[in-house]
Design a protein around this motif. Structure first.
Motif, PDB file in Angstrom:
ATOM      1  N   HIS A   1      -3.292   0.264   3.771  1.00 20.73           N
ATOM      2  CA  HIS A   1      -3.597   1.697   3.842  1.00 20.73           C
ATOM      3  C   HIS A   1      -4.389   2.142   2.616  1.00 20.73           C
ATOM      4  CE1 HIS A   1      -3.146   5.982   4.577  1.00 20.73           C
ATOM      5  NE2 HIS A   1      -2.678   6.104   3.354  1.00 20.73           N
ATOM      6  N   MET A   2      -3.954   1.721   1.432  1.00 18.58           N
ATOM      7  CA  MET A   2      -4.635   2.126   0.198  1.00 18.58           C
ATOM      8  C   MET A   2      -6.054   1.530   0.139  1.00 18.58           C
ATOM      9  SD  MET A   2      -2.439   4.172  -0.878  1.00 18.58           S
ATOM     10  CE  MET A   2      -3.215   4.716  -2.389  1.00 18.58           C
ATOM     11  N   ARG A   3      -6.197   0.302   0.586  1.00 18.03           N
ATOM     12  CA  ARG A   3      -7.517  -0.341   0.600  1.00 18.03           C
ATOM     13  C   ARG A   3      -8.446   0.375   1.584  1.00 18.03           C
ATOM     14  NH1 ARG A   3      -9.623  -3.639   4.084  1.00 18.03           N
ATOM     15  NH2 ARG A   3      -7.669  -4.295   5.055  1.00 18.03           N
ATOM     16  N   GLU A   4      -7.939   0.667   2.776  1.00 22.87           N
ATOM     17  CA  GLU A   4      -8.761   1.335   3.788  1.00 22.87           C
ATOM     18  C   GLU A   4      -9.091   2.769   3.396  1.00 22.87           C
ATOM     19  OE1 GLU A   4      -6.440   0.692   7.355  1.00 22.87           O
ATOM     20  OE2 GLU A   4      -7.482  -1.209   7.770  1.00 22.87           O
ATOM     21  N   GLN A   5      -8.176   3.416   2.674  1.00 22.44           N
ATOM     22  CA  GLN A   5      -8.420   4.774   2.199  1.00 22.44           C
ATOM     23  C   GLN A   5      -9.635   4.793   1.255  1.00 22.44           C
ATOM     24  OE1 GLN A   5      -5.182   6.612  -0.065  1.00 22.44           O
ATOM     25  NE2 GLN A   5      -5.159   8.239   1.445  1.00 22.44           N
ATOM     26  N   LYS A   6      -9.815   3.721   0.524  1.00 23.78           N
ATOM     27  CA  LYS A   6     -10.951   3.583  -0.389  1.00 23.78           C
ATOM     28  C   LYS A   6     -12.188   3.081   0.368  1.00 23.78           C
ATOM     29  CE  LYS A   6     -11.763   1.879  -5.057  1.00 23.78           C
ATOM     30  NZ  LYS A   6     -11.686   2.990  -5.971  1.00 23.78           N
ATOM     31  N   LYS A   7     -12.007   2.786   1.672  1.00 20.20           N
ATOM     32  CA  LYS A   7     -13.072   2.258   2.542  1.00 20.20           C
ATOM     33  C   LYS A   7     -13.592   0.912   2.038  1.00 20.20           C
ATOM     34  CE  LYS A   7     -14.640   6.808   4.205  1.00 20.20           C
ATOM     35  NZ  LYS A   7     -13.429   7.186   4.751  1.00 20.20           N
TER      36      LYS A   7
END
Length: 147
Positions: free
Chosen positions: A12-18
């Motif tokens: 989630h944190m990685r995808e939030q940063k795209k």
């Protein structure tokens, strides 16, 4: 294998940063396969040094990421006995930080079971150290000299 809550959090944190897994791996200096295994629940929670690298790369507080990983906060650790030497403390730290995957019948243990094992090991470690310190030192036998 089921995704761990830490794996889902990391994804989630990685995808939030795209970011892709490759981008996180490059920024954190860890392998893409390790990140993939963490996110997919095929590897347990990584050691604190790895979490620190990922937190720095993602711009997340280390304490927040450690909390999501389920590590005890310093105030939650059982107290280190007063009699423990610096060498004892170093041995204890090394024992807890080794990054071996804990398994049972070839299946990695989940974080709750790993924590139970660490708690038991902590108690046994300090008990063994304490008993070892209480053993009297036996002097070497004196040589007999002829008269």
């Amino acid at each position: 294998m089921e995704q761990s809550s830490f794996g889902l959090y990391l994804k989630h944190m990685r995808e939030q940063k795209k970011w892709s897994i490759n981008q996180l791996a490059d920024a954190a200096g860890i392998s893409t396969s390790q990140i993939s295994r963490i996110e997919n629940g095929k590897r347990g929670v990584p050691k604190p040094q790895t979490i620190e690298k990922m937190a720095g790369a993602l711009g997340i507080s280390y304490a927040e990421m450690m909390d999501h990983a389920g590590y005890l906060r310093p105030e939650e650790h059982p107290p280190i006995p007063e009699w423990a030497s610096s060498r004892d403390k170093r041995d204890f730290k090394k024992m807890l930080e080794e990054d071996g995957e804990l398994m049972f019948d070839g299946v990695p243990l989940d974080e709750e079971d790993r924590q139970r094992i660490k708690d038991v090991l902590t108690g046994l470690f300090w008990e063994a150290k304490h008993m070892n310190k209480r053993k009297p030192v036996t002097p070497a036998p004196k040589e007999r000299r002829g008269s």
